[in-house]
Scaffold this motif. Structure first.
Motif, PDB file in Angstrom:
ATOM      1  N   ILE A 108       0.823  -1.218   0.000  1.00  0.00           N
ATOM      2  CA  ILE A 108       0.000   0.000   0.000  1.00  0.00           C
ATOM      3  C   ILE A 108       0.855   1.267   0.000  1.00  0.00           C
ATOM      4  CG2 ILE A 108      -1.705   1.316   1.317  1.00  0.00           C
ATOM      5  CD1 ILE A 108      -2.887  -1.437   2.172  1.00  0.00           C
ATOM      6  N   LEU A 166      -3.582   5.357  -7.893  1.00  0.00           N
ATOM      7  CA  LEU A 166      -4.275   5.494  -6.613  1.00  0.00           C
ATOM      8  C   LEU A 166      -5.631   4.806  -6.651  1.00  0.00           C
ATOM      9  CD1 LEU A 166      -3.419   9.204  -5.723  1.00  0.00           C
ATOM     10  CD2 LEU A 166      -2.466   7.125  -4.694  1.00  0.00           C
ATOM     11  N   MET A 167      -6.307   4.873  -7.787  1.00  0.00           N
ATOM     12  CA  MET A 167      -7.581   4.179  -7.918  1.00  0.00           C
ATOM     13  C   MET A 167      -7.385   2.668  -7.830  1.00  0.00           C
ATOM     14  SD  MET A 167     -10.873   4.761  -8.434  1.00  0.00           S
ATOM     15  CE  MET A 167     -10.972   6.363  -9.258  1.00  0.00           C
ATOM     16  N   THR A 201      -6.875   0.915  -4.296  1.00  0.00           N
ATOM     17  CA  THR A 201      -7.988   0.525  -3.434  1.00  0.00           C
ATOM     18  C   THR A 201      -8.234  -0.979  -3.468  1.00  0.00           C
ATOM     19  OG1 THR A 201      -9.607   0.923  -5.206  1.00  0.00           O
ATOM     20  CG2 THR A 201      -9.109   2.770  -3.729  1.00  0.00           C
ATOM     21  N   VAL A 227      -6.259  -2.526  -0.684  1.00  0.00           N
ATOM     22  CA  VAL A 227      -6.829  -2.247   0.632  1.00  0.00           C
ATOM     23  C   VAL A 227      -8.085  -3.069   0.877  1.00  0.00           C
ATOM     24  CG1 VAL A 227      -7.817  -0.451   2.115  1.00  0.00           C
ATOM     25  CG2 VAL A 227      -5.888   0.095   0.592  1.00  0.00           C
ATOM     26  N   VAL A 228      -8.956  -3.122  -0.123  1.00  0.00           N
ATOM     27  CA  VAL A 228     -10.274  -3.741   0.044  1.00  0.00           C
ATOM     28  C   VAL A 228     -10.231  -5.257  -0.135  1.00  0.00           C
ATOM     29  CG1 VAL A 228     -12.617  -3.835  -0.907  1.00  0.00           C
ATOM     30  CG2 VAL A 228     -11.459  -1.640  -0.665  1.00  0.00           C
TER      31      VAL A 228
END
Length: 431
Positions: free
Chosen positions: A102, A184-185, A188, A191-192
């Motif tokens: 990340i 950056l998109m 996610t 992270v998810v």
């Protein structure tokens, strides 16, 4: 028993293999995180690198050098990751690697200068060591037992779609919001998806026999025996030849993958169509893996290695020599993807087909490290070859020759006792 046991599952206490339900869970979790990890950490760069150079003013060599550094870091960390998984299982190390990814990807996306860009790729490379194929292969080889080939095939079938999904998506996002926001998109997804699935999805039993018996070796003696066995295998001529063949294949394959978009653009394709062509190579990978079980059952370990590497060489040369017709180039790219897809499974089963499943994580880490170094050099090597030889087509011809040499080396990369066994990869272990 050691390792993670957050969820109780029936498993074989001797081999550590999970029951059918537990193995299905492991395959589902690892397949999901592989497609996201490969897509964000690897294939997005292939689609975005030209925009990075155009936007920042950094040279193509500087940008691909950062990506190459990530592969070097991945190769160095991968040996430790393999040893850790052998001893404790994949849950903690794969979760930690997802967390490291990340800030790594964020630093790449937000880098104000080349130094921060390189730092981001160092972190991303460490994350690759704990999130891409080698740790997933180690986990499923242990948990799958005699069903491991089916589990590995399913994993690579899904992960093979990473380029199909993420290369075009990254290209579209790049056009809409720029490469920094695109990264950056995509971040996610880590992270998810990858962090929670690695932690909560891999809490399965990891059996390592630490029980000492009065008439048997102690734990320290068993560890020493395992180290001696690993050392003996790693120093053997077949293992050395297999490692060299694997490294040369990594150099050829990844130089082609990372430089495929600029090569196709050189042939007159638009950048977006070239990104789609790169993505369709993933469809070829899936097709190759669908047929792997029958292919492996019909061939010896030596024969399938030689045939697949020869296929990589021929398909790469065909791309270089073909006329500049978009449809033909896309088809050839898919055929190369097919050969790459089969080779992924040839590599995944290389250790167990030749030396059995014991110490797989460690041996596969040693086998994979030089290939990761070669993959690190590959983007730079492909770009430099194109510059020195005047075109990407000429560079691809040289890379085809490299894959051809790997096919020749594969002839000696099997121990004598396994050469005589004929087709065996699909028929279970010789435990």
């Amino acid at each position: 028993m050691s390792g993670e046991t957050a969820v109780t599952q029936t498993h074989d206490p001797q081999s550590g293999a999970l029951d059918a339900a537990g193995l299905r869970r492991a395959v589902a979790v690892l397949s999901t995180v592989q497609i996201v990890s490969w897509g964000v950490l690897y294939y997005a760069f292939a689609a975005l690198q030209s925009s990075i150079t155009a936007d920042t003013g950094w040279s193509n060599v500087e940008v691909t050098g950062a990506f190459s550094l990530a592969q070097l870091c991945s190769g160095g960390a991968g040996i430790w990751v393999g040893r850790h998984i052998d001893a404790y299982g994949p849950r903690r190390v794969m979760t930690l690697a997802s967390l490291v990814a990340i800030p790594g990807v964020a630093a790449v996306a937000l880098a104000p200068n080349l130094a921060v860009f390189y730092l981001g790729w160092v972190l991303t490379g460490v994350a690759m060591a704990g999130t891409l194929y080698p740790p997933a292969f180690a986990a499923l080889t242990h948990w799958g037992g005699t069903r491991r080939v089916r589990a590995l095939t399913t994993l690579t079938l899904v992960a093979g779609l990473a380029s199909t999904v993420f290369a075009p998506v990254a290209s579209v996002l790049d056009d809409a919001i720029g490469w920094r926001a695109a990264y950056l998109m995509l971040l996610t997804g880590l992270v998810v998806v990858t962090v929670p699935l690695h932690w909560w999805g891999l809490g399965l039993p990891w059996h390592v026999d630490h029980v000492e018996h009065a008439d048997g070796p102690t734990e320290d003696q068993r560890r020493e025996q395992a180290r001696a066995r690993v050392g003996g295998v790693a120093r053997s001529t077949p293992f050395v030849l297999l490692t060299l063949a694997n490294a040369l294949t990594g150099l050829a394959v990844f130089a082609v993958v990372i430089n495929l978009v600029p090569m196709l653009v050189e042939q007159g394709m638009s950048r977006n169509l070239a990104a789609v062509a790169l993505g369709l190579g993933g469809v070829g990978q899936v097709a190759g893996r669908l047929g792997y079980a029958r292919f492996a059952a019909a061939t010896s370990v030596t024969t399938r290695g030689v045939l697949v590497l020869a296929g990589v060489a021929v398909a790469t040369a065909a791309l270089a020599l073909a006329p500049a017709a978009p449809a033909l180039l896309i088809v050839l790219g898919m055929l190369l993807g097919l050969a790459r897809g089969v080779y992924t499974l040839v590599h995944a089963t290389a250790v167990t087909d030749r030396w059995g499943p014991a110490s797989y994580g460690t041996l596969n880490g040693i086998l994979s490290a030089p290939a990761l170094v070669a993959a690190a050099v590959a983007p730079f090597a492909g770009a430099m070859l194109a510059k020195l030889l005047g075109s990407y087509a000429n560079a691809f011809l040289v890379l085809a020759g490299v894959a051809g040499v790997a096919a020749v080396l594969m002839l000696g990369a099997t121990p004598v006792d396994r050469r005589r066994g004929g087709p065996s990869a699909i028929r279970g272990d010789r435990r």
